[in-house]
Design a protein around this motif. Structure first.
Motif, PDB file in Angstrom:
ATOM      1  N   LEU A 143       0.837  -1.207   0.000  1.00 39.32           N
ATOM      2  CA  LEU A 143       0.000   0.000   0.000  1.00 39.32           C
ATOM      3  C   LEU A 143       0.868   1.251   0.000  1.00 39.32           C
ATOM      4  N   GLU A 144       2.031   1.154   0.608  1.00 33.78           N
ATOM      5  CA  GLU A 144       2.952   2.291   0.652  1.00 33.78           C
ATOM      6  C   GLU A 144       3.403   2.734  -0.740  1.00 33.78           C
ATOM      7  N   ASN A 145       3.295   1.838  -1.729  1.00 29.21           N
ATOM      8  CA  ASN A 145       3.646   2.220  -3.106  1.00 29.21           C
ATOM      9  C   ASN A 145       2.751   3.333  -3.640  1.00 29.21           C
ATOM     10  N   GLU A 146       1.581   3.502  -3.031  1.00 29.00           N
ATOM     11  CA  GLU A 146       0.596   4.477  -3.509  1.00 29.00           C
ATOM     12  C   GLU A 146       0.582   5.748  -2.666  1.00 29.00           C
ATOM     13  N   LEU A 147       1.713   6.078  -2.058  1.00 28.39           N
ATOM     14  CA  LEU A 147       1.746   7.219  -1.136  1.00 28.39           C
ATOM     15  C   LEU A 147       1.305   8.509  -1.810  1.00 28.39           C
ATOM     16  N   GLY A 148       1.732   8.742  -3.051  1.00 22.86           N
ATOM     17  CA  GLY A 148       1.338   9.976  -3.744  1.00 22.86           C
ATOM     18  C   GLY A 148      -0.163  10.053  -3.932  1.00 22.86           C
ATOM     19  N   PHE A 149      -0.761   8.973  -4.379  1.00 20.10           N
ATOM     20  CA  PHE A 149      -2.211   8.886  -4.557  1.00 20.10           C
ATOM     21  C   PHE A 149      -2.919   9.147  -3.219  1.00 20.10           C
ATOM     22  N   LEU A 150      -2.431   8.513  -2.161  1.00 19.41           N
ATOM     23  CA  LEU A 150      -3.058   8.655  -0.841  1.00 19.41           C
ATOM     24  C   LEU A 150      -2.904  10.079  -0.302  1.00 19.41           C
ATOM     25  N   GLN A 151      -1.743  10.658  -0.485  1.00 17.26           N
ATOM     26  CA  GLN A 151      -1.510  12.005   0.028  1.00 17.26           C
ATOM     27  C   GLN A 151      -2.353  13.048  -0.701  1.00 17.26           C
ATOM     28  N   ASN A 152      -2.563  12.847  -2.003  1.00 14.86           N
ATOM     29  CA  ASN A 152      -3.431  13.772  -2.733  1.00 14.86           C
ATOM     30  C   ASN A 152      -4.827  13.787  -2.127  1.00 14.86           C
ATOM     31  N   GLY A 153      -5.363  12.603  -1.856  1.00 10.48           N
ATOM     32  CA  GLY A 153      -6.678  12.541  -1.242  1.00 10.48           C
ATOM     33  C   GLY A 153      -6.696  13.123   0.161  1.00 10.48           C
ATOM     34  N   GLY A 267      -2.347 -15.687  10.454  1.00 13.81           N
ATOM     35  CA  GLY A 267      -3.201 -16.201  11.515  1.00 13.81           C
ATOM     36  C   GLY A 267      -4.241 -15.217  11.972  1.00 13.81           C
ATOM     37  N   HIS A 268      -4.428 -14.161  11.191  1.00 17.17           N
ATOM     38  CA  HIS A 268      -5.454 -13.167  11.504  1.00 17.17           C
ATOM     39  C   HIS A 268      -5.786 -12.379  10.246  1.00 17.17           C
ATOM     40  N   ASP A 269      -6.900 -11.670  10.288  1.00 15.25           N
ATOM     41  CA  ASP A 269      -7.298 -10.856   9.138  1.00 15.25           C
ATOM     42  C   ASP A 269      -6.307  -9.724   8.907  1.00 15.25           C
ATOM     43  N   LEU A 270      -6.222  -9.283   7.664  1.00  9.70           N
ATOM     44  CA  LEU A 270      -5.444  -8.090   7.366  1.00  9.70           C
ATOM     45  C   LEU A 270      -6.144  -6.864   7.938  1.00  9.70           C
ATOM     46  N   LEU A 271      -5.382  -5.828   8.181  1.00 11.34           N
ATOM     47  CA  LEU A 271      -5.982  -4.577   8.626  1.00 11.34           C
ATOM     48  C   LEU A 271      -6.933  -4.081   7.534  1.00 11.34           C
ATOM     49  N   PRO A 272      -8.159  -3.724   7.867  1.00 14.82           N
ATOM     50  CA  PRO A 272      -9.078  -3.214   6.841  1.00 14.82           C
ATOM     51  C   PRO A 272      -8.439  -2.060   6.070  1.00 14.82           C
ATOM     52  N   ILE A 273      -8.751  -1.969   4.791  1.00 14.14           N
ATOM     53  CA  ILE A 273      -8.057  -1.030   3.920  1.00 14.14           C
ATOM     54  C   ILE A 273      -8.167   0.415   4.396  1.00 14.14           C
ATOM     55  N   THR A 274      -9.314   0.798   4.958  1.00 17.41           N
ATOM     56  CA  THR A 274      -9.417   2.181   5.448  1.00 17.41           C
ATOM     57  C   THR A 274      -8.470   2.426   6.612  1.00 17.41           C
ATOM     58  N   GLU A 275      -8.329   1.436   7.498  1.00 22.55           N
ATOM     59  CA  GLU A 275      -7.411   1.579   8.632  1.00 22.55           C
ATOM     60  C   GLU A 275      -5.975   1.529   8.158  1.00 22.55           C
ATOM     61  N   ALA A 276      -5.691   0.700   7.173  1.00 17.65           N
ATOM     62  CA  ALA A 276      -4.347   0.633   6.615  1.00 17.65           C
ATOM     63  C   ALA A 276      -3.957   1.968   5.993  1.00 17.65           C
ATOM     64  N   ILE A 277      -4.903   2.590   5.289  1.00 19.07           N
ATOM     65  CA  ILE A 277      -4.647   3.915   4.704  1.00 19.07           C
ATOM     66  C   ILE A 277      -4.319   4.927   5.788  1.00 19.07           C
ATOM     67  N   LYS A 278      -5.083   4.904   6.863  1.00 18.80           N
ATOM     68  CA  LYS A 278      -4.825   5.829   7.962  1.00 18.80           C
ATOM     69  C   LYS A 278      -3.445   5.609   8.541  1.00 18.80           C
ATOM     70  N   GLU A 279      -3.038   4.352   8.647  1.00 20.23           N
ATOM     71  CA  GLU A 279      -1.708   4.054   9.185  1.00 20.23           C
ATOM     72  C   GLU A 279      -0.612   4.622   8.299  1.00 20.23           C
ATOM     73  N   VAL A 280      -0.744   4.434   6.988  1.00 23.71           N
ATOM     74  CA  VAL A 280       0.267   4.951   6.067  1.00 23.71           C
ATOM     75  C   VAL A 280       0.335   6.482   6.150  1.00 23.71           C
ATOM     76  N   LEU A 281      -0.810   7.114   6.176  1.00 19.39           N
ATOM     77  CA  LEU A 281      -0.851   8.576   6.181  1.00 19.39           C
ATOM     78  C   LEU A 281      -0.380   9.177   7.501  1.00 19.39           C
ATOM     79  N   SER A 282      -0.404   8.392   8.573  1.00 18.40           N
ATOM     80  CA  SER A 282      -0.009   8.912   9.889  1.00 18.40           C
ATOM     81  C   SER A 282       1.486   8.905  10.109  1.00 18.40           C
ATOM     82  N   ARG A 283       2.218   8.274   9.213  1.00 13.61           N
ATOM     83  CA  ARG A 283       3.674   8.133   9.433  1.00 13.61           C
ATOM     84  C   ARG A 283       4.427   9.436   9.146  1.00 13.61           C
TER      85      ARG A 283
END
Length: 283
Positions: A143-153, A267-283
């Motif tokens: 998901l980090e590959n899309e940082l530019g796309f995510l930051q624009n939003g 052994g567990h579900d992946l972080l939901p995509i909305t939460e994953a996006i928030k994690e990337v943007l919070s760094r």
């Protein structure tokens, strides 16, 4: 049992080492890095060895008395081509009679039409030819590959893309954690197709809107229009063309994958995509 992680100072490697520390004793972990001083600063609790993919001798010495190895693929574009670098590592693994290697590869490396698959296919074949017990960790897109796309939003600006197909985005740390789980597994599979749920850029944009609460426009451009937009943002033509090419594996369908391998190994579900996006943007 001695475990080694190569290329350990990159983001993937750092996460992998920290995950491995949760599973085995620090005295049984060996970190291998080109920059030994940096690695020693990052991982003072484990043994650090200098090892360069550019040299068979360097990697042979670094892998001495190692049982199981997480072989993290190199980035292309170095002084020594990636295919030769990887051949050096495979030879070093063979020289040391390493018991098991987990290699970070590319989705469906043996059959993929993507140019990015070529070096990985050669490496997989070299590992097989060397007779090494192995697992191929075929990682989809971070998901980090899309940082530019995510930051624009996140900045409430237009989020543009050109590739009209699916990718299996997941967090890099989730791929790294899964890699370590395979490394220590007593009965690993030979191939893992690791990916998050397949989705398009349009769907990723919807998730980004939900994650940010912003109502920016998500638009698909042609590849030429996308390059022109990057140039308008200040990039020169060559760099804009390079950035646009990162979406080619998505456009050609090389990352359109439906698999549960990643959450199964974790052994567990992946972080939901909305939460994953928030994690990337919070760094």
């Amino acid at each position: 049992m001695k475990y080694a992680i190569t290329a350990a100072t990159g983001n993937f490697g750092q996460t992998a080492v920290n995950e491995l520390l949760k599973l085995v004793d620090a005295k049984d972990i060996i970190v291998i890095a080109r920059n030994q001083a940096k690695a020693q600063t990052l991982f003072p609790q484990v043994e650090v060895r200098q090892g360069s993919y550019d040299s068979v001798d360097s990697m042979t010495a670094a892998l001495d008395r190692v049982d199981r190895v997480l072989f993290i693929s190199s980035q292309p574009g170095g002084e020594v081509s990636r295919d030769l670098q990887h051949q050096n590592v495979v030879q070093a693994l063979q020289n040391n009679d390493v018991e098991f290697v987990a290699y970070t590869s590319f989705p469906h490396a043996q059959t993929s039409i993507s140019a990015l698959a070529q070096d990985h296919r050669l490496t997989e074949n070299a590992i097989i030819k060397a007779g090494l017990n192995h697992a191929f960790l075929r990682n989809n897109w971070y998901l980090e590959n899309e940082l530019g796309f995510l930051q624009n939003g996140a900045n409430d600006q237009v989020a543009a893309y050109w590739a009209n197909n699916q990718a299996g985005w997941a967090l890099e740390r989730e791929y790294a954690e899964a890699a370590v789980k395979v490394l220590v597994s007593t009965a690993p599979a030979e191939i893992y197709e690791f990916a998050g749920p397949a989705m398009t850029y349009a769907q990723l944009g919807e998730a980004l809107q939900a994650a940010t609460g912003n109502h920016f426009e998500v638009i698909q451009l042609s590849q030429d229009e996308y390059i022109a937009a990057l140039e308008a943002s200040g990039l020169n033509h060559d760099l804009a063309t390079l950035y646009a090419s990162f979406q080619l594996p998505i456009e050609e369908g090389s990352l359109a994958e439906n698999t549960n391998d990643l959450p199964t190994v974790l052994g567990h579900d992946l972080l939901p995509i909305t939460e994953a996006i928030k994690e990337v943007l919070s760094r």
